[in-house]
Design a protein around this motif. Structure first.
Motif, PDB file in Angstrom:
ATOM      1  N   ILE A 150       0.851  -1.114   0.060  1.00 55.24           N
ATOM      2  CA  ILE A 150      -0.021   0.144  -0.121  1.00 55.24           C
ATOM      3  C   ILE A 150       0.835   1.249  -0.272  1.00 55.24           C
ATOM      4  CG2 ILE A 150      -1.735   1.293   1.567  1.00 55.24           C
ATOM      5  CD1 ILE A 150      -2.977  -1.342   2.161  1.00 55.24           C
ATOM      6  N   LEU A 151       0.505   2.192  -0.852  1.00 60.09           N
ATOM      7  CA  LEU A 151       1.255   3.445  -0.875  1.00 60.09           C
ATOM      8  C   LEU A 151       0.888   4.540  -0.046  1.00 60.09           C
ATOM      9  CD1 LEU A 151       3.460   4.696  -3.431  1.00 60.09           C
ATOM     10  CD2 LEU A 151       1.338   6.359  -3.172  1.00 60.09           C
ATOM     11  N   LEU A 152       1.495   5.249   0.712  1.00 63.68           N
ATOM     12  CA  LEU A 152       1.036   6.272   1.653  1.00 63.68           C
ATOM     13  C   LEU A 152       2.014   7.528   1.312  1.00 63.68           C
ATOM     14  CD1 LEU A 152       0.783   4.629   5.284  1.00 63.68           C
ATOM     15  CD2 LEU A 152      -0.767   5.088   3.491  1.00 63.68           C
ATOM     16  N   VAL A 153       1.689   8.574   1.565  1.00 60.51           N
ATOM     17  CA  VAL A 153       2.155   9.977   1.360  1.00 60.51           C
ATOM     18  C   VAL A 153       1.961  10.672   2.726  1.00 60.51           C
ATOM     19  CG1 VAL A 153       1.607   9.924  -1.098  1.00 60.51           C
ATOM     20  CG2 VAL A 153       0.011  11.221   0.504  1.00 60.51           C
ATOM     21  N   THR A 154       3.026  11.638   2.844  1.00 61.95           N
ATOM     22  CA  THR A 154       2.960  12.410   3.839  1.00 61.95           C
ATOM     23  C   THR A 154       2.261  13.833   3.580  1.00 61.95           C
ATOM     24  OG1 THR A 154       5.194  13.563   3.580  1.00 61.95           O
ATOM     25  CG2 THR A 154       5.136  11.604   5.018  1.00 61.95           C
ATOM     26  N   THR A 155       1.765  14.324   4.483  1.00 64.02           N
ATOM     27  CA  THR A 155       0.891  15.586   4.520  1.00 64.02           C
ATOM     28  C   THR A 155       1.967  16.661   4.397  1.00 64.02           C
ATOM     29  OG1 THR A 155       0.759  15.920   6.923  1.00 64.02           O
ATOM     30  CG2 THR A 155      -1.020  14.982   5.996  1.00 64.02           C
ATOM     31  N   ARG A 156       1.679  17.997   3.894  1.00 65.69           N
ATOM     32  CA  ARG A 156       2.657  18.777   3.475  1.00 65.69           C
ATOM     33  C   ARG A 156       3.090  19.526   4.897  1.00 65.69           C
ATOM     34  NH1 ARG A 156       0.417  21.341  -2.083  1.00 65.69           N
ATOM     35  NH2 ARG A 156      -1.512  21.214  -0.915  1.00 65.69           N
ATOM     36  N   GLN A 157       2.252  19.852   5.800  1.00 62.06           N
ATOM     37  CA  GLN A 157       2.557  20.690   6.935  1.00 62.06           C
ATOM     38  C   GLN A 157       3.046  19.420   8.145  1.00 62.06           C
ATOM     39  OE1 GLN A 157       0.078  22.194   5.296  1.00 62.06           O
ATOM     40  NE2 GLN A 157       1.619  23.338   4.890  1.00 62.06           N
ATOM     41  N   SER A 158       2.039  18.656   8.681  1.00 62.93           N
ATOM     42  CA  SER A 158       2.651  17.912   9.737  1.00 62.93           C
ATOM     43  C   SER A 158       3.453  16.650   9.489  1.00 62.93           C
ATOM     44  CB  SER A 158       1.274  17.429  10.545  1.00 62.93           C
ATOM     45  OG  SER A 158       0.440  16.515   9.795  1.00 62.93           O
ATOM     46  N   ARG A 159       3.320  16.252   8.235  1.00 62.98           N
ATOM     47  CA  ARG A 159       4.369  15.214   7.743  1.00 62.98           C
ATOM     48  C   ARG A 159       3.656  13.612   8.272  1.00 62.98           C
ATOM     49  NH1 ARG A 159       6.421  16.883   3.495  1.00 62.98           N
ATOM     50  NH2 ARG A 159       7.944  15.283   3.712  1.00 62.98           N
ATOM     51  N   ARG A 160       2.307  13.633   8.454  1.00 64.78           N
ATOM     52  CA  ARG A 160       1.520  12.525   8.913  1.00 64.78           C
ATOM     53  C   ARG A 160       1.616  11.573   7.733  1.00 64.78           C
ATOM     54  NH1 ARG A 160      -2.241  15.687   9.384  1.00 64.78           N
ATOM     55  NH2 ARG A 160      -3.788  14.585   8.574  1.00 64.78           N
ATOM     56  N   TRP A 161       1.336  10.188   7.905  1.00 67.34           N
ATOM     57  CA  TRP A 161       1.064   9.246   6.650  1.00 67.34           C
ATOM     58  C   TRP A 161      -0.426   9.330   6.424  1.00 67.34           C
ATOM     59  CZ3 TRP A 161       5.049   7.947   3.606  1.00 67.34           C
ATOM     60  CH2 TRP A 161       6.185   8.023   4.313  1.00 67.34           C
ATOM     61  N   ILE A 162      -0.807   9.531   5.196  1.00 66.35           N
ATOM     62  CA  ILE A 162      -2.075   9.431   4.859  1.00 66.35           C
ATOM     63  C   ILE A 162      -2.272   8.814   3.422  1.00 66.35           C
ATOM     64  CG2 ILE A 162      -2.759  11.502   6.196  1.00 66.35           C
ATOM     65  CD1 ILE A 162      -2.778  13.021   3.094  1.00 66.35           C
TER      66      ILE A 162
END
Length: 145
Positions: A20-32
């Protein structure tokens, strides 16, 4: 409540295990997962697929039916104003991943085994949705006894 569309990018490795591919958010760098606002002129699944390309550089076959939804609070401006968003999620079987894409410099993108992906996601509803999808898709991919 504002509506967004998200893609759940996945692929099968040579050994038939799912990733499964996840990306980080731009500000908080959470995986989504890749997600965004509706795109004028595109149906929801295509809108989700476009977000997957813009945020993660992946293209593939997007399902026409949503596998579920999750909600989260999005910070919409510098003053910290938040809006509640509901994200309808569409699975995207990834066929190719580009070297370059629009948000490449703004996010980290990584493939994970389903269990690891679920462990990294903080949003409880998204965590449950990804876990349920991985169970179903993993069962569908495993050979019959």
């Amino acid at each position: 409540m504002r509506v967004q569309y998200g893609a759940l990018p996945y692929r099968y490795a040579a050994d038939a295990s799912m990733e499964i591919l996840l990306v980080t958010t731009r500000q908080s760098r959470r995986w989504i997962i890749p997600k965004g606002w509706p795109i004028k002129g595109l149906k929801p699944p295509k809108s989700a697929a476009r977000e997957a390309f813009e945020e993660a550089g992946v293209r593939g076959r997007v399902a026409g039916k949503s596998i579920g939804l999750f909600s989260y609070d999005k910070v919409v401006d510098e003053s910290g104003v938040r809006v509640c968003c509901e994200v309808r999620v569409f699975p995207l079987l990834v066929k190719r991943q580009s070297e370059e894409w629009p948000e490449r410099e703004q996010r980290t993108v990584h493939w994970f085994a389903p269990g690891k992906a679920v462990a990294l996601i903080r949003e409880p509803e998204l965590k449950a949705l990804v876990a349920a999808f991985a169970r179903r898709a993993g069962a569908a991919a495993s050979p019959a006894p």
